[in-house]
Design an enzyme around this catalytic site. Structure first.
Site: not given
Ligand code: AMP
Ligand code: TRP
Length: 332
Positions: A112, A197, A200
């Site tokens: 990032k 991946k 968001k």
């Molecule tokens: P975040 O959106 O980064 O706050 O992630 C929240 C949770 O969702 C964390 O446990 C991440 O590891 C999981 N997560 C986010 N994106 C993915 C993805 N593409 N595949 C699997 N898990 C995800």
């Protein structure tokens, strides 16, 4: 009872990756078998350029979605991170435990940070220190397990290192936690770019399924997913990441096994159609319940108030203990 903590950042609308990698397991397993806390970790949304009104809106939406997905405040604690001061209080002590070298090695910071610099933007110091705040989130509650997607492994490893180091230097205060991951779909990939991946905030939303997308939109995004030039439907994440991703989604949504499912398909078209149907049905109840809850913001506020109060009561004594252990004079 086992203590579990996990969180989600309100940096964008929640995705199918968040749901399959994390939230679904919190709902179906973790809240039933443990004393669990789930947090909308809003302080983490300030590590990159942000719009204050949007973060506020997304925090409420994320909390509402966690409840819509089935987190039950009678079984677990749901709260917003910034409502509980102990996270920031403990984070500073852990900054005095971590080294700049180990933080500069974090993959997310490197990726990032490089992206921001390439775009001519400055990099917030909090992007570097972010994993320390995450460690504070986890350690403040004596957490044993952290259910997350694959991408968080390195951050949980750092959390373990900091807990061990603090305990060795200052006496035993922290439980050393471990990460747990789902068996299938621990890393959901972008439908348009299946080597990265599903995140968001990818620039182009066409490869991302958001939990609040309507059925038509979900269907369209999955039907247009990038597959591979091969013909056979085979489960190979390296050689055919697009097809493997669809098989993972189908398996996660129907409870099947991705390798076994591969054998049941002759064409990419029918795989996409079944995957789209399965994902639409998987998300339908979440979207419907979200609409009901969003119509009653007072209820969500009450849940978050109660959650913050409970969380504070759990974290406060432990963080106070860390303050004393590290050598800070207690107030008289
Ligand atoms: P975040 O959106 O980064 O706050 O992630 C929240 C949770 O969702 C964390 O446990 C991440 O590891 C999981 N997560 C986010 N994106 C993915 C993805 N593409 N595949 C699997 N898990 C995800
Ligand atoms: N860093 C996590 C992510 O990007 C979010 C997070 C912050 C988290 N604090 C946490 C996850 C504590 C688990 C436990 O997904």
């Amino acid at each position: 009872m086992k203590r579990i903590f996990s969180g989600v950042k309100p940096t964008g609308h929640l995705t199918l990756g968040n749901y399959l990698g994390a939230v679904r397991r919190w709902v179906e397993e973790d809240q039933h078998r443990s004393d669990a806390l789930f947090s909308v970790v809003d302080l983490h949304a300030l590590t990159v350029q942000h719009d204050p009104a949007r973060v506020r809106r997304l925090s409420r939406q994320a909390a509402t979605l966690l409840l819509a997905a089935g987190l039950d405040p009678r079984l677990c604690t749901v709260f917003v991170q910034s409502h509980v001061d102990e996270h920031a209080r403990l984070s500073y002590l852990l900054e005095c435990t971590a080294t700049d070298g180990e933080l500069r090695r974090m993959i997310q910071y490197r990726e990032k940070g490089a992206r921001a610099r390439a775009a001519g933007e400055s990099v917030r110091l909090s992007l570097l220190t972010y994993p320390v705040l995450m460690a504070a989130d986890i350690l403040a509650y004596g957490t044993e397990e952290v259910p997350v997607g694959d991408d968080q492994t390195q951050h949980v490893e750092l959390t373990r290192d900091l807990a061990v180091r603090f305990n060795q230097r200052y006496g035993h205060v922290f439980t050393v936690p471990k990460a747990t991951h789902p068996a299938v779909a621990a890393r959901v990939m972008d439908l348009q770019d299946p080597r990265s991946k599903m995140g968001k905030s990818h620039e182009n939303g066409a490869g991302i399924v958001y939990l609040l997308d309507d059925a038509e939109t979900v269907r369209r995004k999955i039907m247009r997913a990038v597959t591979d030039s091969g013909r056979d439907v085979a489960y190979d994440r390296e050689a055919s990441p697009g097809v493997a991703n669809l098989l993972d989604l189908l398996a996660a949504a129907t409870g099947g096994n991705p390798e076994a499912l591969a054998g049941a398909y002759e064409s990419y078209g029918s795989l996409k159609k079944d995957t789209a149907d399965a994902v639409v049905e998987l998300l339908r109840p979440v979207r419907e319940r979200h609409a009901e809850l969003a119509a009653d913001p007072g209820h969500v506020d009450q849940v978050l108030r109660d959650g913050a109060e409970r969380a504070r009561g759990m974290a406060r004594p432990l963080v106070d203990r860390a303050y004393r252990a590290i050598g800070l004079m207690p107030p008289g």
